[in-house]
Motif scaffolding. Structure first.
Motif, short mmCIF file in Angstrom:
data_model
loop_
_atom_site.label_atom_id
_atom_site.label_comp_id
_atom_site.label_asym_id
_atom_site.label_seq_id
_atom_site.Cartn_x
_atom_site.Cartn_y
_atom_site.Cartn_z
N PHE A 95 -7.01 10.87 1.64
CA PHE A 95 -6.64 11.01 0.22
C PHE A 95 -5.41 10.17 -0.11
CE2 PHE A 95 -3.65 13.52 -2.50
CZ PHE A 95 -4.15 13.07 -3.71
N VAL A 96 -4.40 10.23 0.75
CA VAL A 96 -3.17 9.47 0.51
C VAL A 96 -3.47 7.98 0.42
CG1 VAL A 96 -0.95 8.79 1.50
CG2 VAL A 96 -1.64 11.19 1.54
N GLU A 97 -4.34 7.49 1.31
CA GLU A 97 -4.68 6.07 1.29
C GLU A 97 -5.44 5.70 0.03
OE1 GLU A 97 -4.81 2.19 2.03
OE2 GLU A 97 -3.59 3.71 3.05
N PHE A 114 -2.74 3.64 -7.11
CA PHE A 114 -1.46 3.72 -7.81
C PHE A 114 -0.37 2.83 -7.19
CE2 PHE A 114 -3.67 7.62 -8.86
CZ PHE A 114 -3.43 7.74 -10.22
N GLY A 115 -0.62 2.32 -5.99
CA GLY A 115 0.38 1.45 -5.35
C GLY A 115 1.44 2.19 -4.56
N ILE A 116 1.48 3.51 -4.66
CA ILE A 116 2.45 4.34 -3.93
C ILE A 116 1.77 5.62 -3.49
CG2 ILE A 116 4.57 3.47 -5.00
CD1 ILE A 116 4.42 5.67 -7.04
N THR A 117 2.42 6.38 -2.63
CA THR A 117 1.84 7.63 -2.13
C THR A 117 1.94 8.72 -3.20
OG1 THR A 117 3.91 8.44 -1.21
CG2 THR A 117 2.53 7.04 0.21
N PRO A 118 1.15 9.79 -3.08
CA PRO A 118 1.22 10.88 -4.07
C PRO A 118 2.62 11.47 -4.22
CG PRO A 118 -0.72 11.13 -2.70
CD PRO A 118 0.07 10.03 -2.10
#
Length: 274
Positions: free
Chosen positions: A248-250, A256-260
C-alpha cells in the motif's frame, strides 16, 4: 435552521434552492438530518455551496464524477453546478451558501477540502447564527474569517470518475462498496454477465484507464479518507484490500510522490500555518 427529512423529493429540491442568499445577506445556512440510504435528487443552486457533514459519509455525484466526503472533509460546489447526494448511513449535514464570487480561489471547483478544527467551528457557528448579514459588524467579521480559512484549506483527492455504461458502473459501485475485496475482474465480469474485454474497453473509453488502474485509484481515494480520520497505515492497507502495508505504501508513493505518513503530516503542518 434545521429541516426535517420527511418532505417529498421534488419539494426538497425546491426548498434547497430557496436557501440561496438574498439581498443584504452574504452567507445563508441549512442544517439537515438524513436517514440512511436517503438520496437528495439532482439540483443546482444560484449560490456557491459548501457541503459539510458533522457525522456520516456523503457520496456526492456531479456528472460522471463522484466524491467521498467523510466528516473531516467538506465539498465545494460552485453555483449552477448540478449535483446529487447519497447518504449510505445517517448524516448530519451542515451547508453554507455564499454569494457567487465571494470566495476567491481557483482551486475551489467541485473540490473536497480538509476541514480543520477551527474551520469546523467557524462552520458550526455560522449555522448557529443562521445567516451572515453584510451590514452587521460581527457577522461580517465571521464571514471574512470563514472565507480566509476556506481559501487556504487544503484540497484532498477523494474524487473518483465513474463510467457511464450501466454494466461497468455496476462493477465500479461494487468496488466502492467493498474496496477491501480482492475479487478478480474475471470473477466480477462473470457475475455481471459481461466479458472482461468489454469492460476493459468501456473503462478505457469512459475513464481513460483500464479497470485495475481505476480500482487502484478508487482504493487510494478511500485510503485518503481513512488516513485523515486518524487510521494507521496498517489499518488502512487492510481496509482497502492490500495484504501487506508495504504494498500500500508503495502504491501511495507512486501516486502522491511521498509516503502516507509524510503526506498526512504535510497536510497537518500546512493547516497549522493558516
Amino acid at each position: 435552521m434545521v429541516v426535517c427529512h420527511n418532505v417529498s423529493i421534488v419539494r426538497q429540491a425546491s426548498i434547497l434552492r430557496d436557501f440561496d442568499p438574498k439581498r443584504g445577506v452574504s452567507v445563508t445556512t441549512l442544517a439537515y438530518e438524513y436517514p440512511a440510504e436517503f438520496r437528495v435528487p439532482e439540483h443546482a443552486h444560484g449560490a456557491d455551496q459548501l457541503i459539510y457533514a458533522i457525522c456520516g459519509v456523503m457520496e456526492v455525484v456531479s456528472g460522471s464524477n463522484m466524491w467521498l466526503v467523510p466528516p473531516t472533509f467538506a465539498i465545494w460546489v460552485p453555483a449552477e453546478i448540478s449535483h446529487r447526494i447519497h447518504m449510505p448511513r445517517p448524516v448530519s449535514m451542515r451547508t453554507l451558501y455564499f454569494r457567487p464570487g465571494s470566495v476567491h480561489t481557483p482551486k475551489l471547483s467541485n473540490a473536497v477540502l480538509h476541514v480543520t478544527p477551527l474551520l469546523r467551528e467557524l462552520i458550526l457557528e455560522t449555522v448557529r447564527i443562521g445567516k451572515l448579514r453584510a451590514g452587521h459588524n460581527h457577522e461580517r467579521a465571521l464571514r471574512d474569517l470563514l472565507i480566509l480559512h476556506l481559501e487556504s484549506a487544503s484540497s484532498v483527492p477523494t474524487f473518483v470518475a465513474l463510467p457511464t455504461d450501466e454494466r461497468a458502473l455496476a462493477l465500479a459501485q461494487a468496488v466502492l462498496l467493498a474496496p477491501e475485496r480482492t475479487t478478480t475482474l474475471a470473477a466480477l465480469c462473470r457475475g455481471a454477465g459481461v466479458s472482461v474485454r468489454t469492460i476493459q474497453r468501456i473503462f478505457r473509453k469512459d475513464i481513460g484507464i483500464d479497470f485495475e488502474g481505476w480500482r487502484r485509484q478508487a482504493r487510494l481515494t478511500k485510503a485518503v479518507a481513512l488516513l485523515l480520520a486518524g487510521r494507521s497505515v496498517k489499518e488502512v492497507s487492510f481496509c482497502i484490500g492490500y495484504r501487506q502495508p508495504s504494498a500500500f505504501v508503495e502504491s501511495f508513493r507512486r501516486t502522491f510522490g511521498i509516503t502516507p505518513k509524510v503526506w498526512v503530516r504535510s497536510l497537518e503542518e500546512g493547516n497549522r500555518e493558516v
